[in-house]
Structures are given as C-alpha cells and as structure tokens.
Design a protein around this motif. Structure first.
Motif, PDB file in Angstrom:
ATOM      1  N   ASP A   6     -26.640  74.104   8.698  1.00 49.41           N
ATOM      2  CA  ASP A   6     -26.828  72.659   8.797  1.00 49.41           C
ATOM      3  C   ASP A   6     -26.995  72.283  10.260  1.00 49.41           C
ATOM      4  O   ASP A   6     -26.543  73.002  11.151  1.00 49.41           O
ATOM      5  CB  ASP A   6     -25.652  71.910   8.169  1.00 49.41           C
ATOM      6  N   SER A   7     -27.661  71.177  10.509  1.00 50.01           N
ATOM      7  CA  SER A   7     -28.001  70.775  11.876  1.00 50.01           C
ATOM      8  C   SER A   7     -26.779  70.462  12.734  1.00 50.01           C
ATOM      9  O   SER A   7     -26.826  70.620  13.953  1.00 50.01           O
ATOM     10  CB  SER A   7     -28.937  69.565  11.847  1.00 50.01           C
ATOM     11  N   MET A   8     -25.683  70.063  12.130  1.00 54.06           N
ATOM     12  CA  MET A   8     -24.490  69.746  12.908  1.00 54.06           C
ATOM     13  C   MET A   8     -23.819  71.015  13.428  1.00 54.06           C
ATOM     14  O   MET A   8     -23.465  71.107  14.597  1.00 54.06           O
ATOM     15  CB  MET A   8     -23.517  68.921  12.066  1.00 54.06           C
ATOM     16  N   CYS A  21     -22.062  70.210   4.404  1.00 56.18           N
ATOM     17  CA  CYS A  21     -22.633  69.364   5.454  1.00 56.18           C
ATOM     18  C   CYS A  21     -24.022  68.849   5.071  1.00 56.18           C
ATOM     19  O   CYS A  21     -24.351  67.691   5.338  1.00 56.18           O
ATOM     20  CB  CYS A  21     -22.691  70.121   6.774  1.00 56.18           C
ATOM     21  N   ALA A  65     -26.465  66.065   6.690  1.00 50.98           N
ATOM     22  CA  ALA A  65     -27.027  66.877   7.780  1.00 50.98           C
ATOM     23  C   ALA A  65     -28.323  67.531   7.287  1.00 50.98           C
ATOM     24  O   ALA A  65     -28.505  67.748   6.089  1.00 50.98           O
ATOM     25  CB  ALA A  65     -26.035  67.938   8.214  1.00 50.98           C
ATOM     26  N   LYS A  66     -29.194  67.838   8.191  1.00 46.61           N
ATOM     27  CA  LYS A  66     -30.460  68.498   7.854  1.00 46.61           C
ATOM     28  C   LYS A  66     -30.254  70.012   7.825  1.00 46.61           C
ATOM     29  O   LYS A  66     -29.468  70.554   8.592  1.00 46.61           O
ATOM     30  CB  LYS A  66     -31.544  68.166   8.885  1.00 46.61           C
TER      31      LYS A  66
END
Length: 109
Positions: A33-35, A56, A61-62
């Motif tokens: 996930d991007s986070m 996430c 999140a992406k």
C-alpha cells in the motif's frame, strides 16, 4: 523532396520520444500500500505484509508495486487488489514512476 524528408524526421523524432517515455516491462516484486511502501521504517514484517496491505488498501491507500526498493504507482488499481501484500510478477507499460499492468501473476514462495 525536402518536405517529405522533413516530415519523416518529424514523425521519427515524435515516435522516438514516445518510445522513450513508455516501455513494456516484466517486473518482479510485491504489491504493497502507498502508506507503508513510502515509509523509511518498515510498518510490518514480511509475514504480516499481506494482512497489513489489504487493510490499508481497503482503508483508502493506493496499491503500489515495490521492486528492489523502487515504488511504482499502479494506474489500474482493480487489477491488483487481490494480490495485496503478495509477491508477484507483472507485465505492463511503465511511464516515469507509474505502471499500467497488463498481466499479474502471484509468485509462490
């Protein structure tokens, strides 16, 4: 004759510049996930990565592709949602730091 030569040079240069920004790639990494992927300190272990990434991504999140520490944004998110946290090989078109995935396969450890 000069007009045709100039036209050919223009078309060739446009094609070359387009080819330089978009290329087909075959990459091996994992979906995160991007986070968490952007964090300097690991947010989870490899054992808990699938659960953490899925949670996430579900939370907004992406999904991203991580290959040898490099993080790629994923243009078509739906194609990878079921692979959250898993090791994968992907085929796709890379433009700068974004990949449009055409094929994704889970790598069994």
């Amino acid at each position: 004759m000069k007009k045709y030569l100039l036209l050919f040079a223009l078309v060739f240069s446009l094609g070359a510049s387009f080819a330089a920004t978009r290329s087909d790639e075959h990459l091996k990494g994992y979906i995160d996930d991007s986070m968490c992927a952007g964090s300097a300190t690991p947010m989870c272990t490899e054992a808990t990565r699938a659960t953490c990434a899925a949670k996430c991504i579900k939370g907004g999140a992406k999904a991203v592709l991580v290959v040898d520490g490099k993080v790629y944004k994923i243009a078509n998110q739906k194609s990878v949602s079921k692979f959250a946290g898993k090791n994968v090989t992907v085929d796709g078109k890379v433009t700068d730091d974004t990949i449009e995935i055409t094929k994704v396969t889970e790598v069994k450890s």
